[in-house]
Design an enzyme around this catalytic site. Structure first.
Site, PDB file in Angstrom:
ATOM      1  N   PRO A   1      10.931   0.430   9.152  1.00 44.79           N
ATOM      2  CA  PRO A   1      11.930  -0.712   8.842  1.00 44.79           C
ATOM      3  C   PRO A   1      12.208  -0.859   7.884  1.00 44.79           C
ATOM      4  O   PRO A   1      11.453  -1.395   7.226  1.00 44.79           O
ATOM      5  CB  PRO A   1      11.611  -1.383  10.234  1.00 44.79           C
ATOM      6  CG  PRO A   1      10.452  -1.064  11.410  1.00 44.79           C
ATOM      7  CD  PRO A   1      10.303   0.211  10.211  1.00 44.79           C
TER       8      PRO A   1
ATOM      9  N   ASP B   1      -7.103   1.930   4.733  1.00 43.96           N
ATOM     10  CA  ASP B   1      -7.626   1.048   5.180  1.00 43.96           C
ATOM     11  C   ASP B   1      -9.183   1.992   6.514  1.00 43.96           C
ATOM     12  O   ASP B   1      -9.669   0.198   6.692  1.00 43.96           O
ATOM     13  CB  ASP B   1      -7.575  -0.369   5.518  1.00 43.96           C
ATOM     14  CG  ASP B   1      -7.158  -1.053   3.783  1.00 43.96           C
ATOM     15  OD1 ASP B   1      -7.283  -0.242   3.145  1.00 43.96           O
ATOM     16  OD2 ASP B   1      -5.846  -1.410   4.421  1.00 43.96           O
TER      17      ASP B   1
ATOM     18  N   GLY C   1      10.635  -4.207   6.622  1.00 47.06           N
ATOM     19  CA  GLY C   1       9.182  -4.417   6.442  1.00 47.06           C
ATOM     20  C   GLY C   1       8.981  -3.413   5.204  1.00 47.06           C
ATOM     21  O   GLY C   1       7.936  -2.759   3.922  1.00 47.06           O
TER      22      GLY C   1
ATOM     23  N   VAL D   1       0.580  -1.499   0.251  1.00 50.67           N
ATOM     24  CA  VAL D   1       0.137   0.062  -0.089  1.00 50.67           C
ATOM     25  C   VAL D   1       1.078   1.082  -0.419  1.00 50.67           C
ATOM     26  O   VAL D   1       0.685   1.980  -0.414  1.00 50.67           O
ATOM     27  CB  VAL D   1      -0.690   0.169   1.227  1.00 50.67           C
ATOM     28  CG1 VAL D   1      -1.684   1.341   1.356  1.00 50.67           C
ATOM     29  CG2 VAL D   1      -2.102  -1.183   1.168  1.00 50.67           C
TER      30      VAL D   1
END
Length: 248
Positions: free
Chosen positions: A53, A116, A56, A33
Site C-alpha cells: 500500500p 527476520d 507503507g 528492509v
C-alpha cells in the site's frame, strides 16, 4: 579419527552467486528492509515488482517507483501475485501474513526470503562489500546480521583500493583470450595461463594494462609464456623470440 580430507562442519549454508538477471523478483513490503532488498536485486539486474500500500512506502522505495526502476502494485499482497515469479522477498510487519506467504511460495516451489524469520527462509542475505565486479559476502546464517556487517567492514578495510579495477582489466583480458582460443579443449590451458598472469603481475600492473598491452600479452598465450608488465611495455619481452626471424 581425522582423515586426509576436510572435516565436515554442519550447520552452514551453501553460499552462491545467484544469477537473477532478467528474473522476476517479487518484493512484498515497502519499508526500510524492503528498500535494501530492492537495491540488492536491482544491482543483480533482476526485474522487480513491489507490492505494498502507498502509505507503507518509505522515501527510498517511493523514489525507485517514481524513477520506474521497479513495477509497483498499490495494495496488499494477493496469492495471484506469485504467478510467473522466480523469487519472493517479504518484508512486512505481520508475522502471520509472512508465514502464509512462505507456505504459498513453498507450495509453488518459489524460493523465498522472509525478513527476520530465519526458519522461513530458503536463502539469506549477507553483508556485501562491492567494488566493481568484486563482491564479498559475509553471512552469519541468520544469527547476527549486525555482526556480519562489522566483519565485512573489517575485511573491506584490508583490501587494496584498486582491486576492483584490476579485476575489470582481468575480465577484459579473459574475454579477448576466449576470442583467440575459443575451443573447449583450450579451457585448461586458458585457466592455467590466466592464473600465471594474475600471480605474476601486481594489482598496479593489471590496473595500468590497456588494450595495446593486452594484445601484446596475448601473443604469448600460445607458447604459454607470461612476460612481466615492464617487458610488455618495452616491446621486447625476454623469451619472445621463437627461433625464427620474428617476434611472437
Amino acid at each position: 579419527m581425522k582423515g586426509p580430507y576436510p572435516e565436515i562442519q554442519g550447520g552452514g549454508s551453501l553460499i552462491l552467486a545467484w544469477q537473477v538477471r532478467n528474473k522476476h523478483v517479487l518484493v512484498i513490503g515497502g519499508g526500510e528492509v524492503a528498500a535494501g532488498r530492492i537495491v540488492n536485486v536491482l544491482n543483480a539486474d533482476a526485474k522487480v515488482t513491489v507490492v505494498s500500500p502507498q502509505d507503507g512506502l518509505n522515501d527510498e522505495v517511493a523514489f525507485r517507483i517514481a524513477q520506474k526502476q521497479v513495477t509497483y502494485i498499490d495494495r496488499k499482497f494477493e496469492p495471484s501475485d506469485l504467478d510467473g515469479v522466480d523469487m519472493v522477498l517479504t518484508a512486512v510487519d505481520d508475522p502471520e501474513a509472512s508465514s502464509q506467504i512462505y507456505k504459498l511460495c513453498h507450495e509453488k516451489r518459489i524460493p523465498a526470503n522472509i525478513a527476520d524469520v530465519p526458519p522461513e527462509c530458503d536463502f539469506y542475505f549477507g553483508s556485501v562489500h562491492r567494488d566493481g565486479p568484486l563482491q564479498i559476502m559475509v553471512s552469519t546464517n541468520g544469527n547476527g546480521p549486525k555482526l556480519a556487517s562489522i566483519v565485512r567492514k573489517q575485511i573491506a578495510a584490508g583490501l587494496p583500493p584498486n582491486v576492483g579495477a584490476a579485476i575489470q582489466k582481468v575480465g577484459a583480458l579473459r574475454r579477448k583470450l576466449r576470442k583467440i582460443a575459443p575451443d573447449i579443449e583450450e579451457g585448461p590451458k586458458r585457466m592455467q595461463w590466466m592464473s600465471k598472469v594474475c600471480e605474476s603481475w601486481s594489482l598496479e600492473d593489471l590496473c595500468e594494462m590497456d588494450d595495446e598491452d593486452m594484445e601484446a600479452l596475448l601473443g604469448f598465450y600460445k607458447p604459454g609464456n607470461v612476460p612481466s608488465f615492464q617487458e610488455v611495455r618495452l616491446g621486447e619481452p625476454e623469451g619472445a623470440f621463437d627461433g625464427s626471424f620474428g617476434w611472437l
